[in-house]
Design a protein around this motif. Structure first.
Motif, short mmCIF file in Angstrom:
data_model
loop_
_atom_site.label_atom_id
_atom_site.label_comp_id
_atom_site.label_asym_id
_atom_site.label_seq_id
_atom_site.Cartn_x
_atom_site.Cartn_y
_atom_site.Cartn_z
N PHE A 1 0.90 -1.18 -0.03
CA PHE A 1 0.09 0.10 -0.04
C PHE A 1 0.89 1.32 0.03
O PHE A 1 0.46 2.27 -0.46
N ALA A 2 2.13 1.18 0.67
CA ALA A 2 2.99 2.39 0.67
C ALA A 2 3.53 2.45 -0.50
O ALA A 2 3.59 3.77 -1.12
N LEU A 3 4.01 1.47 -1.44
CA LEU A 3 4.62 1.50 -2.70
C LEU A 3 3.52 2.07 -3.40
O LEU A 3 3.70 2.97 -4.46
N LEU B 1 1.06 3.89 -3.07
CA LEU B 1 0.83 5.23 -3.14
C LEU B 1 1.63 5.98 -3.79
O LEU B 1 1.38 7.25 -4.31
N VAL B 2 2.97 5.74 -3.50
CA VAL B 2 3.86 6.72 -3.94
C VAL B 2 3.82 6.29 -5.59
O VAL B 2 4.09 7.37 -6.32
N LEU C 1 1.18 5.92 -7.28
CA LEU C 1 0.22 6.47 -7.73
C LEU C 1 0.20 7.92 -7.98
O LEU C 1 -0.07 8.77 -8.83
N TYR C 2 1.10 8.63 -6.98
CA TYR C 2 1.23 9.98 -7.01
C TYR C 2 2.23 10.38 -8.13
O TYR C 2 1.88 11.18 -9.01
N TYR D 1 -0.72 11.26 -10.89
CA TYR D 1 -1.04 12.48 -10.46
C TYR D 1 -0.04 13.59 -11.12
O TYR D 1 -0.38 14.37 -11.64
N MET E 1 -6.22 7.67 -12.54
CA MET E 1 -5.99 7.87 -11.03
C MET E 1 -6.53 6.83 -10.16
O MET E 1 -5.97 5.88 -9.46
N TYR E 2 -7.80 6.73 -10.22
CA TYR E 2 -8.73 5.86 -9.21
C TYR E 2 -9.92 5.19 -10.02
O TYR E 2 -9.87 5.03 -11.10
N ASN F 1 -7.51 -1.13 -2.07
CA ASN F 1 -7.99 0.19 -1.12
C ASN F 1 -7.34 1.40 -1.57
O ASN F 1 -7.98 2.46 -1.57
N VAL F 2 -5.90 1.13 -1.84
CA VAL F 2 -5.13 2.32 -2.32
C VAL F 2 -5.84 2.93 -3.75
O VAL F 2 -5.87 4.10 -4.06
N PHE F 3 -6.19 2.24 -4.58
CA PHE F 3 -6.49 2.56 -6.01
C PHE F 3 -7.90 2.75 -6.12
O PHE F 3 -8.42 2.84 -7.00
N SER F 4 -8.63 2.53 -5.17
CA SER F 4 -10.16 2.61 -5.21
C SER F 4 -10.79 1.58 -6.21
O SER F 4 -11.38 1.79 -7.13
N ARG G 1 -4.31 10.00 1.83
CA ARG G 1 -4.74 9.58 0.46
C ARG G 1 -5.90 10.58 0.06
O ARG G 1 -6.03 10.80 -1.09
N LEU H 1 2.82 10.71 1.30
CA LEU H 1 4.05 10.30 0.73
C LEU H 1 5.13 10.26 1.91
O LEU H 1 5.88 9.15 1.83
N ILE I 1 8.53 2.36 3.51
CA ILE I 1 9.25 1.56 2.94
C ILE I 1 10.75 1.50 3.44
O ILE I 1 11.36 0.60 3.42
#
Lengths: 323, 279
Positions: free
Chosen positions: A150-152, A154-155, A157-158, A162, A169-170, A262-265, B240, B251, B258
């Motif tokens: 999930f951390a990866l 999100l990074v 995704l950004y 974005y 995005m989602y 959950n991160v990417f909806s 988020r 971030l 990580i």
């Protein structure tokens, strides 16, 4: 020869069945582990009137002995009847099916990507043992295994959605357009692949290292056979651990998938599972859990059987020394 | 002979740069965990006037979150919730592993069968899925998650200790202690344990990284700490929603998770290599 093969297949499937019976028992008990009256969990706390509760008790035979309830539940489950979803109000199977389709697509895409990348980099790494390339692959695969999805995600995704705008995005986009859905699933699949492929790289590398130093490799080299042919022969011999672990990853993949969805909806099984869990939609949770249990048990059994059929000698060596 | 000289040469060398960097990073995290109030006083203080400030705003290096809390301070304050649970998970799993693993390996027979069956069954199931379902049924919460994780992590420790004990059991030095009729506990504690300590400790260390991943995953899903507490997983979930206003919220937490997990794994596998044990 044939009978021993059949015997192996039969025992392995029987093992699978035994663990499924055990797991189904736990999954069925979920309803009773939750505090309070199970009838209340079934109708949802809001609508619980005494009459309705009595009706539910009668409808679900909640006053019967525990084991006969379990028997009835299994019998219904075999005909795919898991009752109604508390949240949606219609049969669980119909409610879960569209979510499951999305998740299976995502997991399938991930498996495909991670087998291709994992095996490829594992072979490259083994063939360059000790060189800079091998060390770089080793370091990045170690980093890959230790990154929480999930951390990866999100990074990524950004950065890619974005900032760079490469990926959407989602969500999953236009459901009627399979290509659009696939495009929306690409970045989540890449996120899952980074963790998954990393483990495959390690396993492929160590399995290939054994083959690279094998006698037959030396002979094939001496006969000046093309490298591609040698690698193919080596990969065939190194395949059992690679296949086995790919099967095992499927289980962990479904876990990681929950977070990435959950991160990417992405409205797949993972999101449905978390929302059903927080809502207390027990029939849905039971169905998803049982479906995944069946899937994981069957896959690992099938992989074991496949490995055995590919190379039955490894299993027989211990029994007869004459070959 | 060759391996002996190799090991000797290895010991003289400094550890690679990646290991040193990981060590430094972990030291920083550890000081955050021990002295949160020194580095981040009043981290949870709300500031309704300055919500969602972007990173680089005056006085807020990483900006503020939806409640106006300083993100950099939240990150430091969240370190204890992120690390203490995983350390407890690794320790609990280690204790269960040592206990049940040595019983199974040393005595064998029926006890071994039961313990091994439990370990095999638990290992074959996806632990994160189980944890999510368990958290839902028991009601979730930070320390309940820690307990669930100990149950799910211990099978691996049990297997590790069991196989190490079985390996040592057949060696001549143990046979001789048996001739002296030393009691089992003494043989295990004094003679076998020192020989398996290194593997077990490295595994303890690696379990902290996996614990961090599991615990922050559960917090991310809203099944861990309370909604207003400082926690890295929680921060990613909250951030988020703010990805367009202040991306630093999610971030920074993601990158710290990580880096911490990768650092622990790098050092762990380096130690494993140094101890001369094959994976």
């Amino acid at each position: 020869m044939l009978t021993s093969k059949l015997k192996y297949i039969f025992t392995r499937l029987l093992e699978c069945l035994v663990s499924l019976v055990f797991l189904s028992f736990i999954i069925f008990s979920l309803l009773y582990l939750a505090p309070g009256d199970p009838a209340k969990s079934l109708v949802g706390v809001k609508h619980a009137t005494p009459e309705l509760l009595a009706k539910i008790h009668a409808q679900y035979h909640l006053d019967d002995p525990f084991l006969s309830q379990y028997g009835r539940w299994v019998k219904n489950a075999l005909s795919l009847d898991f009752g109604n979803s508390i949240k949606a109000g219609y049969p669980v199977v119909d409610y879960v099916a569209p979510h499951a389709a999305i998740t299976f697509e995502l997991v399938g895409l991930t498996l495909l990507l991670s087998v291709i990348i994992g095996v490829w980099l594992g072979v490259v790494s083994a063939r360059n043992k000790g060189k800079i390339l091998d060390k770089a692959i080793d370091l990045s695969s170690l980093a890959g295994t230790s990154m929480p999805g999930f951390a990866l995600g999100l990074v990524l995704l950004y950065v890619f959605s974005y900032q760079l705008g490469i990926f959407p995005m989602y969500g999953i986009g236009d459901k009627s357009n399979p290509l659009d859905v696939l495009w929306h699933l690409t970045l989540p699949a890449i996120t899952l692949t980074i963790g998954d492929a990393a483990m495959l790289i390690k396993i492929t590398r160590s399995a290939m290292l054994k083959e690279v130093s094998g006698d037959y490799t030396v002979f094939m080299r001496a006969r000046a056979l093309p490298t591609s042919k040698i690698i193919r022969a080596q990969l065939k011999n190194a395949s059992p651990p690679i296949l086995t672990s790919t099967g095992l990853f499927l289980a962990s993949l479904f876990g990681a998938n929950v977070l990435v969805e959950n991160v990417f909806s992405i409205p797949g099984l993972g999101q449905l599972l978390t929302s059903s869990v927080t809502f207390g939609d027990v029939p849905v949770v039971q169905f998803i859990a049982l479906m995944l249990a069946v899937l994981i048990c069957l896959t690992s059994a099938l992989v074991d059987i496949l490995v055995y059929l590919l190379n039955p000698n490894t299993h027989q060596l211990s029994q007869s020394t004459k070959i | 002979m060759e391996t002996l000289t190799n090991n000797f040469e290895k010991k003289k060398k400094l550890p690679p740069i990646s290991i040193i960097l990981s060590g430094v990073f972990l030291l920083i995290i550890i000081t955050w965990v021990i002295f949160p109030s020194v580095f981040a006083p009043n981290a949870l203080a709300l500031d309704i006037k300055n919500t969602k400030l972007p990173a680089g705003s005056e006085g807020h290096l990483l900006g503020t979150d939806a409640l106006g809390r300083d993100v950099a301070k939240m990150l430091i304050a969240g370190s204890s919730s992120a690390m203490i649970g995983p350390v407890c998970i690794a320790a609990g799993s280690l204790i269960i592993g040592l206990l049940l693993g040595s019983i199974a390996g040393w005595f064998g027979g029926f006890l071994d069968k039961i313990i091994s069956a439990y370990a095999d069954l638990t290992l074959s199931m996806p632990s994160l899925l189980l944890a999510i379902v368990a958290a839902a049924i028991i009601g979730g919460g930070y320390w309940i998650n820690v307990l669930v994780m100990i149950v799910l992590y211990s099978p691996f420790d049990i297997r590790l200790v069991r196989s190490a004990v079985i390996q040592q059991k057949s060696k001549p030095y143990i046979e001789s202690t048996r001739m002296f009729r030393l009691n089992s506990f003494r043989i295990l504690a004094v003679h076998i344990f020192p020989n398996i300590a290194m593997v077990v400790m490295v595994n303890f260390f690696l379990n902290i990284a996996y614990g961090l991943m599991s615990m922050s995953s559960l917090s991310f899903l809203g099944l861990g700490v309370g909604p207003k507490e400082a926690d890295w997983g929680r921060q990613i979930a909250d951030g988020r929603e703010l990805l367009t206003q202040n991306p630093a919220v999610a971030l920074s937490a993601g990158i710290v998770i990580i880096l911490t997990a990768v650092s622990i794994n790098l050092i762990g596998s380096y130690l494993l290599e140094r101890s001369g044990v094959d994976e």
